[in-house]
Scaffold this motif. Sequence first.
Motif, short mmCIF file in Angstrom:
data_model
loop_
_atom_site.label_atom_id
_atom_site.label_comp_id
_atom_site.label_asym_id
_atom_site.label_seq_id
_atom_site.Cartn_x
_atom_site.Cartn_y
_atom_site.Cartn_z
N GLY A 24 51.15 43.55 29.46
CA GLY A 24 52.57 42.76 28.59
C GLY A 24 53.67 42.11 28.91
N LEU A 25 52.84 41.84 30.75
CA LEU A 25 54.10 40.47 31.48
C LEU A 25 53.91 39.34 30.92
CD1 LEU A 25 53.18 41.09 35.09
CD2 LEU A 25 55.02 41.76 34.20
N LEU A 46 53.89 32.41 34.20
CA LEU A 46 52.47 32.87 34.96
C LEU A 46 53.09 32.45 36.41
CD1 LEU A 46 50.22 33.88 35.60
CD2 LEU A 46 48.99 31.98 34.66
N SER A 47 53.62 30.95 36.47
CA SER A 47 54.21 30.43 37.80
C SER A 47 55.10 31.77 38.29
CB SER A 47 54.51 29.06 37.95
OG SER A 47 53.49 28.17 37.34
N LEU A 48 56.10 32.11 37.25
CA LEU A 48 56.39 32.84 37.63
C LEU A 48 56.64 34.31 38.79
CD1 LEU A 48 60.21 33.29 38.64
CD2 LEU A 48 60.28 34.00 36.37
N ILE A 49 55.56 34.82 37.62
CA ILE A 49 54.54 35.69 38.10
C ILE A 49 54.16 35.80 39.39
CG2 ILE A 49 53.35 36.68 37.58
CD1 ILE A 49 53.94 37.05 34.21
N ARG A 50 53.67 34.80 39.31
CA ARG A 50 53.62 34.11 40.92
C ARG A 50 53.78 34.24 42.29
NH1 ARG A 50 50.41 30.30 44.06
NH2 ARG A 50 48.63 30.90 45.21
N HIS A 51 55.08 33.76 42.09
CA HIS A 51 55.93 33.58 43.09
C HIS A 51 56.49 34.59 43.08
CE1 HIS A 51 59.51 31.75 45.07
NE2 HIS A 51 60.24 33.00 44.18
N CYS A 52 56.43 35.20 42.46
CA CYS A 52 57.35 36.98 42.24
C CYS A 52 56.51 37.32 43.36
CB CYS A 52 58.11 37.22 41.12
SG CYS A 52 59.31 37.22 39.98
N ARG A 53 55.32 38.05 42.82
CA ARG A 53 54.05 38.47 43.47
C ARG A 53 54.58 37.93 45.32
NH1 ARG A 53 52.87 42.91 43.03
NH2 ARG A 53 51.03 42.82 43.35
N LEU A 55 56.37 37.14 46.45
CA LEU A 55 57.33 37.16 47.19
C LEU A 55 57.20 38.89 47.97
CD1 LEU A 55 61.03 35.67 46.03
CD2 LEU A 55 59.25 35.59 47.75
N ASP A 56 56.25 40.12 47.35
CA ASP A 56 56.36 41.17 46.86
C ASP A 56 56.26 42.20 46.34
OD1 ASP A 56 54.05 43.24 47.59
OD2 ASP A 56 55.32 43.72 49.37
N PHE A 57 57.15 41.42 44.85
CA PHE A 57 58.21 41.84 43.78
C PHE A 57 56.61 43.28 43.16
CE2 PHE A 57 60.99 39.27 44.82
CZ PHE A 57 62.90 39.83 43.83
N SER A 58 57.44 44.47 42.77
CA SER A 58 55.77 45.32 42.00
C SER A 58 56.47 44.65 40.36
CB SER A 58 56.68 46.51 41.90
OG SER A 58 57.80 46.87 40.94
N LEU A 59 55.46 44.68 39.64
CA LEU A 59 54.80 44.29 38.48
C LEU A 59 55.95 44.91 37.72
CD1 LEU A 59 50.86 45.31 38.02
CD2 LEU A 59 51.96 42.94 38.75
N SER A 81 67.72 43.06 41.46
CA SER A 81 66.78 43.08 41.68
C SER A 81 66.20 42.65 42.82
CB SER A 81 66.24 42.65 40.45
OG SER A 81 66.08 43.34 39.51
N ALA A 82 67.07 41.40 43.64
CA ALA A 82 66.40 41.29 44.74
C ALA A 82 67.18 41.82 46.09
CB ALA A 82 66.73 39.78 45.04
N GLU A 83 68.13 42.34 45.96
CA GLU A 83 69.00 42.73 46.70
C GLU A 83 68.35 44.25 46.87
OE1 GLU A 83 73.51 41.40 46.63
OE2 GLU A 83 73.13 42.91 45.14
N ARG A 84 67.60 45.32 45.55
CA ARG A 84 66.98 46.32 45.90
C ARG A 84 65.76 46.15 45.99
NH1 ARG A 84 69.24 46.29 40.94
NH2 ARG A 84 67.32 45.43 39.81
#
Length: 133
Positions: A24-25, A46-53, A55-59, A81-84
Amino acid sequence: MRIGVLAKAAGVSVPTVRYYESIGLLTRPARQGGQRVYSTEDVKALSLIRHCRDLDFSLDEISDILASVQRRLPCSETKASAERHLRSIRKKIAELCALEATVAALVSGCETTCSGSAAPDCVILQPGQPCCG
């Protein structure tokens, strides 16, 4: 555009695109002639998802970030979110530093007490040796 073109444009594999759709992403695209048809908005997502990955953000965190982007929420939501995430990274770093110190001490102990002995006698493998916690 087709799935292969989308994947290449975003720098991911086709199975990755399918996976992100299945959880569902990414929204499931319209189909034309039985094939998925994607838009430039899908490339952006999809580019944003890849960028976040990268940066090691969880799904789950990425899902929240995408929702913020899609609902055009204030940047402060993404910042929170980034601060957490940053706090989590710092906690992991502290845990890894403690682990590194423990393993370094065990290696040093091995060099001074049992170097050259049989592996089962090695101080590193002795239960009860101090460990980080």
